[in-house]
Design a protein around this motif. Sequence first.
Motif, mmCIF file in Angstrom:
data_model
loop_
_atom_site.group_PDB
_atom_site.id
_atom_site.type_symbol
_atom_site.label_atom_id
_atom_site.label_comp_id
_atom_site.label_asym_id
_atom_site.label_seq_id
_atom_site.Cartn_x
_atom_site.Cartn_y
_atom_site.Cartn_z
ATOM 1 N N PHE A 1 6.445 -4.971 7.343
ATOM 2 C CA PHE A 1 5.871 -5.942 8.267
ATOM 3 C C PHE A 1 4.349 -5.861 8.407
ATOM 4 O O PHE A 1 3.757 -6.723 9.047
ATOM 5 N N THR A 2 3.712 -4.857 7.816
ATOM 6 C CA THR A 2 2.254 -4.733 7.956
ATOM 7 C C THR A 2 1.514 -4.675 6.622
ATOM 8 O O THR A 2 0.321 -4.956 6.579
ATOM 9 N N PHE B 1 7.218 2.707 -3.272
ATOM 10 C CA PHE B 1 6.923 2.429 -1.863
ATOM 11 C C PHE B 1 5.802 1.401 -1.772
ATOM 12 O O PHE B 1 5.779 0.547 -0.881
ATOM 13 N N HIS B 2 4.862 1.456 -2.717
ATOM 14 C CA HIS B 2 3.726 0.528 -2.729
ATOM 15 C C HIS B 2 4.191 -0.920 -2.901
ATOM 16 O O HIS B 2 3.493 -1.852 -2.502
ATOM 17 N N ASP B 3 5.388 -1.120 -3.499
ATOM 18 C CA ASP B 3 5.886 -2.478 -3.684
ATOM 19 C C ASP B 3 6.232 -3.145 -2.355
ATOM 20 O O ASP B 3 6.345 -4.381 -2.292
ATOM 21 N N PHE C 1 5.189 -7.603 1.415
ATOM 22 C CA PHE C 1 4.568 -8.167 2.615
ATOM 23 C C PHE C 1 3.611 -9.294 2.245
ATOM 24 O O PHE C 1 3.681 -10.400 2.796
ATOM 25 N N ALA C 2 2.699 -9.021 1.311
ATOM 26 C CA ALA C 2 1.679 -10.006 0.945
ATOM 27 C C ALA C 2 2.305 -11.252 0.317
ATOM 28 O O ALA C 2 1.957 -12.388 0.674
ATOM 29 N N ILE D 1 -4.621 -12.615 5.480
ATOM 30 C CA ILE D 1 -3.816 -11.629 4.748
ATOM 31 C C ILE D 1 -4.721 -10.627 4.048
ATOM 32 O O ILE D 1 -4.442 -9.422 4.022
ATOM 33 N N SER D 2 -5.822 -11.109 3.496
ATOM 34 C CA SER D 2 -6.775 -10.223 2.815
ATOM 35 C C SER D 2 -7.335 -9.178 3.777
ATOM 36 O O SER D 2 -7.471 -8.001 3.434
#
Length: 390
Positions: free
Chosen positions: A206-207, A323-325, A330-331, A344-345
């Motif tokens: 969510f973040t 985990f980075h995915d 999110f993006a 978003i940026s």
Amino acid sequence: MSITRLSDGRFRVRVYLGYEKDAKGRERRKLIDRICANEKEAKRLEAQLREELRRQEYVPPTRLTVAGFLDEWLEKSAKPSVKRRTYERYKQLVEKHLKPHLGALRLEKLEPRHVDGMLADLSGKIADRTRLHVYRCLHRAMEVAVRWRLVGRNVCDAVEPPKADDPEMVVLSAEEIDRLLQAAKEHHYHGTADSRFYCLYLAAVFTGMREGELFGLRWEDLDLEEGIAHVRQTVEQGGKHPVFGTPKNRKPRAVPLPPEVTDALKAWKVEQEIERAFYAQGYRDFGLVFTRPNGEPLSPSAFAHGPHQAIVEKAKLPKRLRFHDLRHTFASRALAAGANVRAISEILGHHDPGFTLRVYSHVLATDKAEASEKLANYLRSSPKKQEPGR
């Protein structure tokens, strides 16, 4: 400047640079003195030296080797200016690839063909992306060599960087996110049932915060009533001897927290207080939100090969899911839902919206088609204006 023929048929190129004082304070002529095999080579060298002096790019010769320079660069330039993990990665590339292939060469003799030869030799032996990292590491080091006036140019500028595909980006569907969160909720850490990982994965989805940022998040960085997380530090190394750092780009930022996340964080805080009381004096309090049961920061490496791998398997998701995915998820989902690119940026901590657009252009491609269709529908439904009579 002068070119003279020697008795053995070779040619001497001399360039006089004025006078300098020796160790005893006596003045002596300062010059460049080079020997060339033939007259053509001598004239070419003379022209090159003349141009370098005109541009103030001439660098006196040195016996420093590439290996010696890389060691100095790592300690004096890289170590003080980059994050610990980046420095360790540079050092690994230097020791494993750059030194064995180029280390014995004198720095001033390093040429593009040497770099090309190294990259060709590494082809097929290491991944293409690793070859690209080797090239980038050397390029960055040689930029410093130019700045330190050890060489006149960066030889890597004349070398084509190795081509490497970007790591495959995994973006989860809503159903896959539900499975992941359920698996995180059911995961027992060190035999204990708690909500630490459910809360962690929920926050990631969510973040869009980076792993190190979530691991370094402190309770004092959270405003749970306003629903804001202030990203101020990261965990670079967890465990008994943690190392903390600054966020990427060294810029703190505020990240909005939806109600689902704030509610989960409030519940987890109560559980963590019970955990703290259980460990009593043995609890290592760094004020962190996501920790090991004894308060120590989570280790990125141990987490990836332990809890994360187990949770992904339990959720029956692709093993390649990093985990980075979750940051990509999110993006991608936010942009596909129509969120403002600039907003978003800023949430992601990118240096500019253009970078965000380049990374997630695949998501916006469908938006272009939708926008075109909406425009066409609008034009079809618009009343035709009659042309004014002539």
